[in-house]
Design an enzyme around this catalytic site. Sequence first.
Site, mmCIF file in Angstrom:
data_model
loop_
_atom_site.group_PDB
_atom_site.id
_atom_site.type_symbol
_atom_site.label_atom_id
_atom_site.label_comp_id
_atom_site.label_asym_id
_atom_site.label_seq_id
_atom_site.Cartn_x
_atom_site.Cartn_y
_atom_site.Cartn_z
ATOM 1 N N ARG A 35 0.852 -1.182 0.000
ATOM 2 C CA ARG A 35 0.000 0.000 0.000
ATOM 3 C C ARG A 35 0.891 1.237 0.000
ATOM 4 O O ARG A 35 1.465 1.623 1.016
ATOM 5 C CB ARG A 35 -0.893 -0.004 1.252
ATOM 6 C CG ARG A 35 -2.050 0.991 1.184
ATOM 7 C CD ARG A 35 -2.648 1.191 2.561
ATOM 8 N NE ARG A 35 -1.777 2.019 3.390
ATOM 9 C CZ ARG A 35 -1.622 1.871 4.700
ATOM 10 N NH1 ARG A 35 -2.232 0.904 5.344
ATOM 11 N NH2 ARG A 35 -0.834 2.689 5.370
ATOM 12 N N HIS A 82 -3.808 4.486 4.564
ATOM 13 C CA HIS A 82 -4.909 3.532 4.698
ATOM 14 C C HIS A 82 -6.210 4.154 4.203
ATOM 15 O O HIS A 82 -7.030 3.503 3.570
ATOM 16 C CB HIS A 82 -5.050 3.107 6.158
ATOM 17 C CG HIS A 82 -6.262 2.286 6.438
ATOM 18 N ND1 HIS A 82 -6.360 0.962 6.080
ATOM 19 C CD2 HIS A 82 -7.441 2.604 7.040
ATOM 20 C CE1 HIS A 82 -7.546 0.491 6.439
ATOM 21 N NE2 HIS A 82 -8.217 1.468 7.022
ATOM 22 N N TYR A 127 3.767 6.277 11.184
ATOM 23 C CA TYR A 127 4.215 4.914 11.485
ATOM 24 C C TYR A 127 5.213 4.354 10.476
ATOM 25 O O TYR A 127 5.686 3.235 10.641
ATOM 26 C CB TYR A 127 3.012 3.963 11.618
ATOM 27 C CG TYR A 127 2.018 4.007 10.469
ATOM 28 C CD1 TYR A 127 2.223 3.255 9.308
ATOM 29 C CD2 TYR A 127 0.863 4.774 10.557
ATOM 30 C CE1 TYR A 127 1.308 3.278 8.276
ATOM 31 C CE2 TYR A 127 -0.066 4.803 9.533
ATOM 32 C CZ TYR A 127 0.166 4.053 8.389
ATOM 33 O OH TYR A 127 -0.745 4.081 7.358
#
Length: 349
Positions: A248, A252, A261
């Site tokens: 990805r 998200h 993160y």
Amino acid sequence: MDTLPLPDGGSAAAPPTPDTLRELYSLMAAVRQLDVAAVAWQRQGIIPGYAPELGQEAAQVGSAYAVDTSRDFVFPTYRETGVARALGVDMVKYMSTHKASWHGGLYDPQISRLAPIQAVVAGSVLHAVGWAHGQTLARTAGGRLAVAMTYFGDGASSQGDVHEAMNFAAVLKAPVVFFVQNNGWAISVPTERQVAGGSVAARAAGYGIPALQVDGNDVVAVLQATQRAFAHCRSGNGPVLIEAMTYRRGPHSTSDDPGRYRSLSEERDGAGEDPLERLRRQLLADGGADDGFFPQAHAAAVAEADTVREGLEALGPRPGSEMFDLVFQEPTPALQSQAAKWREESEHV
């Protein structure tokens, strides 16, 4: 990992033709442009939210291309823009969910063979197994089965619903393909911290289900793996799990900040080869396309995204009465009372 036997005929499907490869590239280009545009639309206030799939075009287009829309059925999550586009769904009606005009999409699932968009994590997996089991019950002697394909991610694979679905499908030999897009992240949690052993495909053995782990950035590999899985299911051999290893590249969702993160260097190192660039080099190397083909595909993708944006901006609100009309087949007295009160307050009737 590959524990899936070859089809009953003993041979795999023929490799895709140059025409098919060009079509796959055009589809991925359209999906890439729609995806990038949708993020911009959210930033511009045209849609309230969106779940990007940048980097997953090959996994989605390659798998959906194997679907026979005259009989099979696909059960998506909220991140399957590429699947919808490859199946030929009207993308304005598909994006209506992201516009918040309608829950699940305004398209007709029976015609498109794409179930309504599912926002519940792993919810679509249960629906797919139920539909697939229905096909075994309705099967005529000697007939080949229609197949369900359900999409979910590495994060969703840790849900208890997935365990129940796989066990149920295996016991009843339901014709369902569990298609896992392992994009490396369960929102902000990396795969290695929430999937023991780092592989969803390895879990299939515990249910007696054959599995394939495939390079999810290689659209040809994904297509051929999905064709094999469908042939296995269609012959009455039960379910298959495919784990497409991809990445990805974006957040998200449009409300997520991946910089909290992972670093930009981690994104670059983990993303692998760009699916579109990979197929572009293959087409040029094999003589399947010339240099002029790719700008044309990109221009068509941009024009398509512009058309979808115009259609989205033209969507009006749905009638408020629908929230009562579509709850129960036979409305309850309590629901009828609520509907009457809503009409009195909102429509002054």
